[in-house]
Design an enzyme around this catalytic site. Sequence first.
Site, PDB file in Angstrom:
ATOM      1  N   GLU A  25       0.971  -1.415   0.044  1.00 13.54           N
ATOM      2  CA  GLU A  25       0.177   0.378  -0.487  1.00 13.54           C
ATOM      3  C   GLU A  25       0.569   1.412   0.168  1.00 13.54           C
ATOM      4  O   GLU A  25       0.180   2.298  -0.038  1.00 13.54           O
ATOM      5  CB  GLU A  25      -0.461  -0.165   1.164  1.00 13.54           C
ATOM      6  N   ASP A  98      -2.190  -3.785   3.739  1.00  6.78           N
ATOM      7  CA  ASP A  98      -2.244  -4.364   4.936  1.00  6.78           C
ATOM      8  C   ASP A  98      -3.326  -5.329   5.416  1.00  6.78           C
ATOM      9  O   ASP A  98      -4.216  -5.999   4.740  1.00  6.78           O
ATOM     10  CB  ASP A  98      -2.683  -3.358   5.704  1.00  6.78           C
ATOM     11  N   ASP A 100      -5.884  -6.407   7.754  1.00 10.39           N
ATOM     12  CA  ASP A 100      -7.044  -6.186   7.674  1.00 10.39           C
ATOM     13  C   ASP A 100      -7.946  -5.993   6.826  1.00 10.39           C
ATOM     14  O   ASP A 100      -7.954  -6.153   5.523  1.00 10.39           O
ATOM     15  CB  ASP A 100      -7.100  -4.622   8.586  1.00 10.39           C
ATOM     16  N   GLU A 102      -9.635  -4.040   5.446  1.00  3.92           N
ATOM     17  CA  GLU A 102      -9.819  -3.353   4.482  1.00  3.92           C
ATOM     18  C   GLU A 102      -8.589  -3.387   3.238  1.00  3.92           C
ATOM     19  O   GLU A 102      -8.789  -3.802   1.815  1.00  3.92           O
ATOM     20  CB  GLU A 102      -9.418  -1.856   4.728  1.00  3.92           C
ATOM     21  N   TYR A 315       1.809  -4.643  13.488  1.00  2.00           N
ATOM     22  CA  TYR A 315       0.697  -4.309  12.667  1.00  2.00           C
ATOM     23  C   TYR A 315      -0.322  -3.681  13.608  1.00  2.00           C
ATOM     24  O   TYR A 315      -0.703  -4.112  14.842  1.00  2.00           O
ATOM     25  CB  TYR A 315       0.066  -4.940  11.990  1.00  2.00           C
ATOM     26  N   ARG A 317      -3.371  -1.685  13.929  1.00  2.00           N
ATOM     27  CA  ARG A 317      -4.893  -1.472  13.745  1.00  2.00           C
ATOM     28  C   ARG A 317      -4.940  -3.719  14.413  1.00  2.00           C
ATOM     29  O   ARG A 317      -5.497  -4.025  13.748  1.00  2.00           O
ATOM     30  CB  ARG A 317      -5.605  -1.236  12.386  1.00  2.00           C
ATOM     31  N   HIS A 360      -5.025 -10.117  14.968  1.00  3.96           N
ATOM     32  CA  HIS A 360      -3.657  -9.909  14.688  1.00  3.96           C
ATOM     33  C   HIS A 360      -3.138  -9.836  16.159  1.00  3.96           C
ATOM     34  O   HIS A 360      -3.918  -9.454  17.387  1.00  3.96           O
ATOM     35  CB  HIS A 360      -3.477  -8.763  14.547  1.00  3.96           C
TER      36      HIS A 360
END
Length: 712
Positions: A25, A98, A100, A102, A315, A317, A360
């Site tokens: 990203e 990433d 997650d 999204e 990570y 989030r 995570h």
Amino acid sequence: MAASKKEMAGVSAKPAKQKTLVIVESPAKARTIEKYLGTHYRVLASNGQVIDLPKSRMAVDVEHDFEPEYITVRGKAAKLKELTDEAKRSTAIILASDPDREGEAIAYQIGKYLKEKTKDTPIRRVTFNEITRPAVQEAMAQPRDIHMSLVEAQKARRVIDRLVGYTLSPLLWKKVKSGLSAGRVQSVALKLICDREQEVESFIPEEYWTIDAHLRAHQHLVRAELALFDGEKPSIRNESQANSIIAALSGKPAVVTDIQYTDRSIKPKPPFTTSKLQQTAANRLGFTSTKTMKVAQQLYEGIDMGHQRLGLITYMRTDSTRISESALRETHEWLAQYFPAQTPDSPIRYSVSNAAQDAHEAIRPTRVDITPDEAARYIKGDHLKLYTLIWERFVASQMKPAIIRTYTADIQVGEGLFRASASSFLEEGFYKVIRLGASKEERTSHQLPLEKGQTLVAEKIQGLQHFTQGPSRYTDATIVRALEELGIGRPSTYAPTIETLIERYYVQRDKRQLVPTALGKIINEILSKNFPEVINTSFTARMESMLDKVEEQKVDWVSELKKFYFPLKDKVADVMHALEDMHGTLDEATNETCPKCGKPLVKKLGRYGYFLSCSGFPECTFTKSVPLAKCPKCGGDIVPRVSTKGRRKKFYGCSNYPECDFMTLYKPTNATCPKCGWFLVEKYDKKKGMHKACINPDCDYLHSSDDGKEGA
């Protein structure tokens, strides 16, 4: 034979498919990963989403199972072409956005697009919980297919947010003013902030007093507070009552009648989740949620450590406190070497909340041996501060508890019983590694140099004035905590929700506090009154739970949205018909006239709140700020102003400047002092919190004696 050689030479001159394309990203992440993978890989960044819903319309087909319409994001066509051209030259494509929902959706959209362009080129998915050489190489060795359950959950989130936003927002455009917006999470967060503001505004502080004694014990001065008077807990409402008690105690001997101690064990806190990191960074460092996530993203994506680039944290989030077994072993071994006395017999494993997705690990340093002192060789400022918080919290979570002994002494002075206490460490435990993450008070040991039966010298007995504290306004830290506790939003949504409210000018930050604007209050009133079934915490939390079940493949989100959307659409149509047009009603006539053209001034609602504008607009463009109070020096208007020097600090001054130089840094309220007639202001300090006080330094109404003078 010669012709054959030429043909072979021609074939060899064409570019061969030698490399695997890896798509991430961000450029920083790309630079770090490319160094780990070597020459057989080409790593490019998509710079976020390249394929998404358009911003100008709902783009959801409500008649056909809410199917969204995806397009190339404006300005990203060149980036998509770059990815496509490189994909055509590659032997394989690895989607590494990433880890997650999204990120999975971004990978799906890019993969779907490139599949149509490259046909037979294999496309796989990998994720990195941390960006270190071993983690990246391990992930690349285990590629997988796209997790469609994650994609569906993200798709459902985007669709429901579109349905709420693009159904409610047009109502606001038509009835209030253009450019406004409503949102599933943002509107509930706005309601929380507005409800709290109403509590703050309606709160009336009450005066009370405490009595302290300064007692001399040899070379030591001990401060004790009156706990009992005539055998009862004192309730002192004013200075007269305080002085009466002080008079009764003055001149009486002070004797230590009892000393007791209690020991308590303080366990370390679990490592950070996203929300806890945002809260701690706000409280300890003064970071906004957006700043915390930006800095954390950079620490995750990779920092130049001189001889290598390395992702310093996992990570960022996550809503889980889980730690990988390898990280537990590494940390336990490191602690046994450097802090053997504070290392438990075995690693500590924290239970994971039932509400956590647990996709995570907790946020932790990727290498425990990179201490804050070591990291300081390569990173500075905000990056070092946030890394230090994360490192300290994680390492401390694997250490023994601290044991604190608290001594409490009872001191009899006449009919009054005073109490003094002090705490000290019996075992420092995890506090051995806590520096930035603990307050000075938490780390300080205090002694109580007293003995039972000891006679002390009462040097001074004094009364201290206080006022009851009302509810505190939300800050970044407390609104994130509230959203998390209510089950609203997810780790990735907390910071964007706050920033959206500020960008829309529904909320402003004032000394770290989140204060609703006049515009925000009006929007909240309309939405809360007309759509209570949508703008409430239980509905929003229920939607979050539904999205989790979509990911777990336990619910059909299309059928759920049908139950919700079509009744909402009908309700909006009814409200659109019944709600009066507020465009004109928001403007208020005033008795003032325009100094330029003489026409009446009108009070209008703008993006930054109310202001005064000439009714002759657009022929006359005169505007000025709405007066907040009357100047106590000359009778002029107190208005918001901004200094022209330095950091352009906001203050409140007289409109007759420079003839009148009255100014204050404190925001005037709409209340006046009943004693002197000056206006009351909002003040904040760590000791008393948010409180109201008279601006007149010579008036004692809601005014502490130690407040500094200002104004003239």
